[in-house]
Structure formats: structure tokens, C-alpha cells
Write a protein that holds these residues in place. Structure first.
Motif, PDB file in Angstrom:
ATOM      1  N   PHE A  12       0.831  -1.208   0.000  1.00 21.14           N
ATOM      2  CA  PHE A  12       0.000   0.000   0.000  1.00 21.14           C
ATOM      3  C   PHE A  12       0.863   1.253   0.000  1.00 21.14           C
ATOM      4  O   PHE A  12       0.665   2.168  -0.799  1.00 21.14           O
ATOM      5  CB  PHE A  12      -0.925   0.001   1.211  1.00 21.14           C
ATOM      6  N   ALA A  16       0.063   2.871  -3.502  1.00 21.05           N
ATOM      7  CA  ALA A  16      -1.203   3.603  -3.394  1.00 21.05           C
ATOM      8  C   ALA A  16      -0.957   5.112  -3.485  1.00 21.05           C
ATOM      9  O   ALA A  16       0.177   5.585  -3.411  1.00 21.05           O
ATOM     10  CB  ALA A  16      -1.904   3.253  -2.098  1.00 21.05           C
ATOM     11  N   ASP A  17      -2.037   5.855  -3.624  1.00 22.74           N
ATOM     12  CA  ASP A  17      -1.940   7.307  -3.761  1.00 22.74           C
ATOM     13  C   ASP A  17      -1.934   7.934  -2.368  1.00 22.74           C
ATOM     14  O   ASP A  17      -2.976   8.286  -1.816  1.00 22.74           O
ATOM     15  CB  ASP A  17      -3.118   7.839  -4.584  1.00 22.74           C
ATOM     16  N   TYR A  62     -10.124   3.055   2.825  1.00 26.81           N
ATOM     17  CA  TYR A  62      -9.240   3.566   1.770  1.00 26.81           C
ATOM     18  C   TYR A  62      -8.123   2.560   1.491  1.00 26.81           C
ATOM     19  O   TYR A  62      -7.830   2.233   0.333  1.00 26.81           O
ATOM     20  CB  TYR A  62      -8.645   4.905   2.215  1.00 26.81           C
ATOM     21  N   SER A  66      -7.912   0.309  -1.930  1.00 22.46           N
ATOM     22  CA  SER A  66      -6.725   0.530  -2.770  1.00 22.46           C
ATOM     23  C   SER A  66      -6.150  -0.798  -3.237  1.00 22.46           C
ATOM     24  O   SER A  66      -5.479  -0.871  -4.275  1.00 22.46           O
ATOM     25  CB  SER A  66      -5.652   1.301  -1.986  1.00 22.46           C
ATOM     26  N   GLY A 369     -10.515   5.683  -2.101  1.00 23.61           N
ATOM     27  CA  GLY A 369      -9.732   4.450  -2.086  1.00 23.61           C
ATOM     28  C   GLY A 369      -9.797   3.729  -3.420  1.00 23.61           C
ATOM     29  O   GLY A 369      -8.799   3.170  -3.894  1.00 23.61           O
ATOM     30  N   SER A 372      -7.516   5.507  -5.665  1.00 24.30           N
ATOM     31  CA  SER A 372      -6.146   5.110  -5.337  1.00 24.30           C
ATOM     32  C   SER A 372      -5.812   3.745  -5.943  1.00 24.30           C
ATOM     33  O   SER A 372      -4.704   3.536  -6.457  1.00 24.30           O
ATOM     34  CB  SER A 372      -5.971   5.064  -3.819  1.00 24.30           C
ATOM     35  N   GLY A 373      -6.781   2.818  -5.886  1.00 26.53           N
ATOM     36  CA  GLY A 373      -6.554   1.502  -6.485  1.00 26.53           C
ATOM     37  C   GLY A 373      -6.372   1.581  -7.990  1.00 26.53           C
ATOM     38  O   GLY A 373      -5.571   0.841  -8.580  1.00 26.53           O
ATOM     39  N   LYS A 376      -2.944   2.847  -8.601  1.00 22.11           N
ATOM     40  CA  LYS A 376      -1.993   1.765  -8.325  1.00 22.11           C
ATOM     41  C   LYS A 376      -1.838   0.838  -9.521  1.00 22.11           C
ATOM     42  O   LYS A 376      -0.746   0.314  -9.788  1.00 22.11           O
ATOM     43  CB  LYS A 376      -2.481   0.984  -7.103  1.00 22.11           C
TER      44      LYS A 376
END
Length: 394
Positions: A12, A16-17, A62, A66, A369, A372-373, A376
Motif C-alpha cells: 500500500f 497507493a496514492d 481507503y 486501494s 480508495g 487510489s486503487g 496503483k
């Protein structure tokens, strides 16, 4: 198990972001600080505690989302359609409760959960995923997205959900959020502009006809009438926004000071809904224009970050999801700040991340989230000028 958890967290933090997470946490903590001030007069810390718990749960969601591949989840898209119908339908059960004085049945009170759940908050996310899936499917099937048939399919999906929600809840504010999400996603997908024009004409004509035929409730009419005449129904429909303008106006550039706002720290009748719909007014009074600008910059940064992920997404499906999430934030931000400034009607739309609302905070972090995923799983940044399918984003 412990080693597995460490591996997940390491992955993560590497992919992740974290910038997006940091912005969301900063905005939420800012909101919690102001919620404490807004509710201090009541001698109750419950809103702050609930919002803090929601922040913790939101961060957990989140991190979890992600790690989730949305493509795999959407293989069960039919279950998601059923979920939307049933979850909104729960408002008709004893779990459904009214959210305001208009009688809107827009919240669920579920035993064991410390805050009420607004089905619309959750369905905004699932609706965005389903609409993105639909638009991506139409593209994959070589459907002409500029055709009437393609536009009607997406619009029909949106209007059906809006109708189901409004009939059950009476909450027009969140229904309009669904509509704005659809508009932005359809535009990004490349729908012909003539269909947008036709839709606006049709909606405008329908609203005008409903107004003239007196099909719109009087309380809803008054919320629009006061925008054009601030002296109209000052003690009724215009009361909240009149008090909001007075509160914001007292802050000038740098505010009256934290915990020092005249209206914010006064009793029950000074500023209604100060920790929810009108948290921006509280910020304006106690922290002034500077504090308000910080709010706007934080939300603009979050929206920009989401659109940046959309621009560099691996697939059109992922890109459409990000556009929908950004549209949700844009609409809620504009409407809420407009409500506080007396240029938009009061329709029960909260300020993302800042307003009190446990279910709102958790679902916002869930939405981010997912973004973010997507980030990723996206390739390295595209070279400037490389277009996305549909219209260029960003």
C-alpha cells in the motif's frame, strides 16, 4: 497472518496514492476541528467522536479498496444493481427515518452503528461504478456513443435510479447529484453535445410545466424564490441562508478567532445546521476569508488529483470511474458553498470531508480508495498530449 498484513501495508505505502490520502485526511481533520467549535455551545462531544471514528474507518476502507481490483468486483454487476434497488428500498422499512423538517425519508438508523446511514451516499459510488461499466461496455461493443440509442440507454439508467430514490425518499438534492455525475461521465465518454442540449431543454420544460401546474411542493418553490429576493420569507425559507450570510460576513479577512465566532458560539437559534450544511459559514466567521480559501484549495486539490488519475488510467472504465468521483465532489462543493453564500437553494447537500456525517466521511474515503486503487494499477504517467478515449480529461 501478521507477515501477510505487513506485506499488504508495505504494498500500500509503495503503490497507493498517499498524496490523495493525505489531502483527504487533512480536509477531514480540518472539518473535525471546526465541528468541535460549531457544536461547543451544546456541551456535547458526540459529533466530534462520531466524526473521528468515521475518519478511522474511512482510512481503513481507503487502504482496503486501494488493494481491490474493481474489474473483478464488477463481474458481479447484476448484484450491484439489486443492491442499489434494495438498499434504497430499506427507507420504506422501520429502519428509515426523516432527515429534516420537510419529511424527507433519507436516512437509515441501523442498531449497533453509531451514526445514521444515508443510502444515497453509498449508492453514489455503486451508481458511478455501474455507469462506468455501462459506458465502457458500449465502447467495447463498438456502439456509437454519439447515437441517440447510446445516450438514451445511459440517461435511462440514471433517470430510473433518480426516480426510484426520489419517490421513496423525497430527497431531490442527492438525486441531482446522480444527474450531475451522469452528465460529467457522459461528456467524458464522448456523447454528442446535441443530446445534452436536448436533455437540458426537456428537463427545463418539465420543470417549468411542473411549476405552472403547481406540482412542485411550496417549500421547494420558496427555496428558489428567496434566491431572487432575499427579503422574501426571511423567517421561513430564507432564514437559514440569511443567518449564514450574517455569520460569514462577520469574519471578514482573518475571522473573529477560533471558538470566538459571535453566531457560531451563540445558542440554538443563531445559525441552524451549523455543523452540517453550514460548516462553511462557521469557517468563514471564525477563520475569515483565508480559512475559506484553505477549504476551497484543499477540495480543489483533491478533485485535481482524482482527475489526474483519470487522465492516466489504464482503461476507459477506470477513467470513467474517476470522472464520476470527481463530479460528485464538484457538485457537492459548488452547491454547499453556494447555499452558504445564498446563491444556491438549500437542498441538504453537505460539504465533502468537512461537514458532520459519519456515513458521508466513510463513503468519501471509500470512493477515494477506489481512485487510489486505479492509480496503483495504472501505467506510468502518459506523455503530455496523449489523448484518452472519448474527450480529453484534464
Amino acid at each position: 497472518m501478521l507477515n501477510r498484513l505487513k506485506a499488504i501495508l508495505a504494498d500500500f505505502f509503495q503503490q497507493a496514492d498517499l498524496v490523495l490520502l493525505g489531502l483527504c485526511c487533512t480536509a477531514t481533520v480540518y472539518g473535525i476541528v471546526m465541528i468541535y467549535s460549531a457544536t461547543r455551545y451544546s456541551n456535547s462531544n458526540r459529533p466530534v467522536i462520531v466524526q473521528s471514528v468515521a475518519l478511522f474507518l474511512g482510512i481503513c476502507m481507503y487502504i482496503f479498496l486501494s488493494m481491490v481490483d474493481i474489474e473483478i468486483v464488477m463481474k458481479k454487476w447484476k448484484w450491484m444493481v439489486g443492491f442499489n434497488i434494495v438498499f434504497i428500498g430499506l427507507l420504506l422499512t422501520p429502519l428509515g427515518i426523516g432527515g429534516d423538517t420537510t419529511g424527507n425519508q433519507a436516512w437509515l438508523q441501523i442498531p449497533g452503528i453509531p451514526f445514521n446511514i444515508g443510502p444515497a451516499e453509498v449508492v453514489k459510488i455503486t451508481f458511478t461504478l455501474l455507469l462506468a461499466k455501462q459506458l465502457a461496455w458500449q465502447r467495447e461493443e463498438k456502439r456509437d456513443l454519439r447515437s441517440f440509442r447510446s445516450a438514451a440507454m445511459a440517461a435511462g439508467h440514471t433517470l430510473a435510479l433518480m426516480g426510484w430514490y426520489v419517490v421513496i425518499s423525497g430527497d431531490m438534492g442527492n438525486a441531482l447529484t446522480f444527474f450531475f455525475i451522469f452528465l460529467c461521465m457522459a461528456f467524458a465518454a464522448g456523447f454528442a453535445l446535441r443530446w445534452f442540449a436536448l436533455l437540458f431543454v426537456g428537463c427545463g420544460g418539465g420543470v417549468a410545466a411542473a411549476w405552472m401546474l403547481d406540482l412542485i411542493p411550496s417549500y421547494m418553490k420558496n427555496r428558489f424564490l428567496v434566491l431572487f429576493d432575499h427579503s422574501y420569507d426571511v423567517q421561513g425559507a430564507g432564514w437559514q441562508q440569511t443567518r449564514s450570510l450574517l455569520t460569514i460576513g462577520g469574519g471578514v479577512w482573518f475571522g473573529q478567532g477560533y471558538l470566538q465566532g459571535t453566531q457560531t458560539q451563540a445558542g440554538e437559534g443563531s445559525l441552524p445546521e451549523r455543523h452540517t450544511d453550514f460548516i462553511f459559514s462557521v469557517i468563514g466567521e471564525e477563520l475569515g476569508l483565508v480559512g475559506c480559501l484553505v477549504v476551497i484549495v484543499l477540495l480543489a486539490a483533491i478533485i485535481f488529483r482524482v482527475l489526474l488519475v483519470a487522465k492516466n488510467a489504464q482503461t476507459p472504465f477506470h477513467s470513467y470511474i474517476c470522472v464520476g468521483m470527481a463530479a460528485m465532489l464538484i457538485f457537492q462543493t459548488i452547491i454547499n458553498i453556494g447555499m452558504c453564500l445564498f446563491i444556491m437553494p438549500v437542498i441538504g447537500i453537505t460539504l465533502p470531508f468537512f461537514s458532520y456525517g459519519g456515513s458521508s466521511v466513510v463513503t468519501l474515503f471509500m470512493a477515494m480508495g477506489m481512485v487510489s486503487g486505479i492509480k496503483k494499477r495504472s501505467p506510468t504517467m502518459r506523455r503530455p498530449g496523449r489523448p484518452l478515449p472519448g474527450r480529453t480529461i484534464g
